[in-house]
Structure formats: C-alpha cells, structure tokens
Write an enzyme that holds these catalytic residues in place. Sequence first.
Site, PDB file in Angstrom:
ATOM      1  N   ARG A  65     -10.224  -3.947   2.601  1.00 46.94           N
ATOM      2  CA  ARG A  65     -10.338  -5.585   2.877  1.00 46.94           C
ATOM      3  C   ARG A  65     -11.617  -6.154   2.466  1.00 46.94           C
ATOM      4  NH1 ARG A  65      -8.216  -5.576   9.015  1.00 46.94           N
ATOM      5  NH2 ARG A  65      -8.579  -3.483   8.589  1.00 46.94           N
ATOM      6  N   HIS A  88       6.513  14.638   5.643  1.00 39.54           N
ATOM      7  CA  HIS A  88       5.550  14.261   6.371  1.00 39.54           C
ATOM      8  C   HIS A  88       4.922  15.293   7.082  1.00 39.54           C
ATOM      9  CE1 HIS A  88       4.320  10.573   8.800  1.00 39.54           C
ATOM     10  NE2 HIS A  88       3.257  11.436   8.874  1.00 39.54           N
ATOM     11  N   ILE A  89       4.225  16.208   6.083  1.00 39.04           N
ATOM     12  CA  ILE A  89       3.461  17.288   6.587  1.00 39.04           C
ATOM     13  C   ILE A  89       1.824  17.083   6.412  1.00 39.04           C
ATOM     14  CG2 ILE A  89       5.040  19.027   6.283  1.00 39.04           C
ATOM     15  CD1 ILE A  89       3.755  19.641   3.572  1.00 39.04           C
ATOM     16  N   GLY A  90       1.317  15.943   6.180  1.00 38.53           N
ATOM     17  CA  GLY A  90       0.164  15.601   5.900  1.00 38.53           C
ATOM     18  C   GLY A  90      -0.958  16.511   6.930  1.00 38.53           C
TER      19      GLY A  90
HETATM   20  C1  GLV Z   1       0.545  10.959  11.071  1.00 39.79           C
HETATM   21  O1  GLV Z   1       1.280  10.373   9.971  1.00 39.79           O
HETATM   22  C2  GLV Z   1      -0.208  10.406  12.035  1.00 39.79           C
HETATM   23  O2  GLV Z   1      -0.378   9.186  12.160  1.00 39.79           O
HETATM   24  O3  GLV Z   1      -0.911  11.383  12.606  1.00 39.79           O
END
Ligand code: GLV
Length: 311
Positions: free
Chosen positions: A179, A287-289
């Site tokens: 931003r 979604h395994i980040g």
């Molecule tokens: C995962 O996506 C989180 O928000 O912790």
Amino acid sequence: MKPKILITRKLKSESIAPLYENFDVDMWNLEDEVMPRDQLLDRVKGVNAILCILTDNIDRELLDAAGDQLSVVGTVSVGFDHIDTAELEARNIKLESVVGILNESVADLTIALMINSSRRISESIDAARNGEWSTWSPYWLTGRDLSQSTVGIIGLGAIGEAVAKRLSGFGCNVIYNSRSPKPELEQSLGVSYRNLDDLLAESDFVTIHNALTPETEKMCNSEFFSKMKNTAIFINTGRGGLVDQEALYDALSSGQIYAAGIDVTTPEPLPTNHPLFSLKNCTILPHIGSASIRTRDEMVESVVRKLASHL
Ligand code: GLV
C-alpha cells in the site's frame, strides 16, 4: 460454573489439555470433518469462547445463536476473512488469531512452488512415473531458473518479508509493491519498491501475499495477467479470493503467462473437474502453506493459550 469453550475441529488432545482444568470444553470429534453448520449453530449456544478454523463462517447469524455471554473468538489461522470482524467489534467480542508462527512455513512453500513451476517438477515426476523417460535429452522438460531472476512480491507483510529473505540466497533481484513503500525494510531486505504496473512488467515471478479484503478481492484479473511477461510465473499462497480464476485459466492456456503455482483456490476444495486442473502449467496444492507438524501444533497451542488467558 466453568466458562464454556466450543472447539469446531478435532484437535490433538495434548494441544488443548491446558483447557480442561478450568473450562467446560465441547470439541467436535470427527477427524478431518467440518462441523456441519446446523450443529455449529446449536452447539454454540451459551458458550463464552469459540475456537474455530478458516472453514467456519463466523457471521452475525452465528453470533446471535451464541448469545451475549460470548466474549472471545480464536481462529487457528493468520487470515480472518471468514470472520465478520465489524460485527465482533460492535459486540465487543475479542478476536484472537495466529501471529508470527506460520511465516517461515508459508515462505518455504512459496519458494517450493516457485521452483516447482519454473523447473516443471510436477510434470517431471509424472513423466518419470508414466514411462515417458526414454533417455537423457538436452531439451526435454527444460524450464526456467529462479536463480538470478527478478521476483515481484505483492504485499510485504511478515510472510512477504520471509519470502524476500529466502530469495536473497538465490541471487534474485527482489522488487515489491505494498500500500505504501517501506523504506525501513528496503535496505535490510535488499528490495526495492515498484508501482503495481511496473512490478508486473518487470517480474519473472509474481507472488502475492495480500490479505483478502473487499479491496483486494479478484485483484489478479485479466488486466493484471495481461501486464505480466509471457515468460513469467504466478504464485499464490495467500487466499484464492485474490484471483479471478477464469482470468488465470485464460492467461495460462493462451500462453499469456508461463505457469502458476497456487496453494489456495475458490472454492476449497477445488472440484477435480475444474478447468485449472487440466493445465500442465498449473500446479494446485490443497492449502498446505502452514502444514508442517511443528507449525500446526504451535498455531493451535498459541490460540489455546490466548483464549485461556482472555477467559
Ligand atoms: C492459512 O491460510 C491461514 O490463514 O492461517
């Protein structure tokens, strides 16, 4: 009477053990299954705290069902786009989320997706497994290098910073957009600010780390992809809602961009017949980040501690 806590997912008993002595705990007990909405609306009645995750929609209906005694909602996530924060504020309900813990795991996975997409790792694994490997060949499965490339980071929060730190080891030229410029980080991280158009035009990799808000929703649209190089790779380990997925499909299938690696989609799970799954140059992870054992345990334990201390 002990304060009541509703836990919407089955969590490891050792992680929530500190709650049992002082609180009346009601935990959903089916492994890897979401608590159905009707159960949630029923079991939330009269609780003082909710421990939820990102698949639970914490909205006005749910808060009404809970009642006035609800004083805190804790989410085992860093993002809270599943929570109506304005409604929480209006009702004086505290929001607790995960801070700091998952940055390194998500940054690791972001780099993994960059290398996967640029060096065509998923395609190569399939080729070896499917018997397409006939001989060593000079031009077969060649991709692009992350080393020495220009990487554009959109959103230089804690995860974006952790990604930038890793990229210095790859000799990358790292540029960022946020931003407002962050001069205090530019020297320590060796990154430089660009407006969004310049970042898209210059980057070999574009990775997005913005929170999902009404302003950022679908910001990665056809105009966005049209400004990227044809050789560039798009990475998203943030939120699926940041991306117009039809535009991403068009950009990938038309050769407007080279490849994409995404850990987040809309919806989740993404149906297996979704067109994005048909593209070789698109890698989709479920979604395994933050899904390392240590990080997930620490995420749960930190929110448990915060709820207990609030109550
Ligand atoms: C995962 O996506 C989180 O928000 O912790």
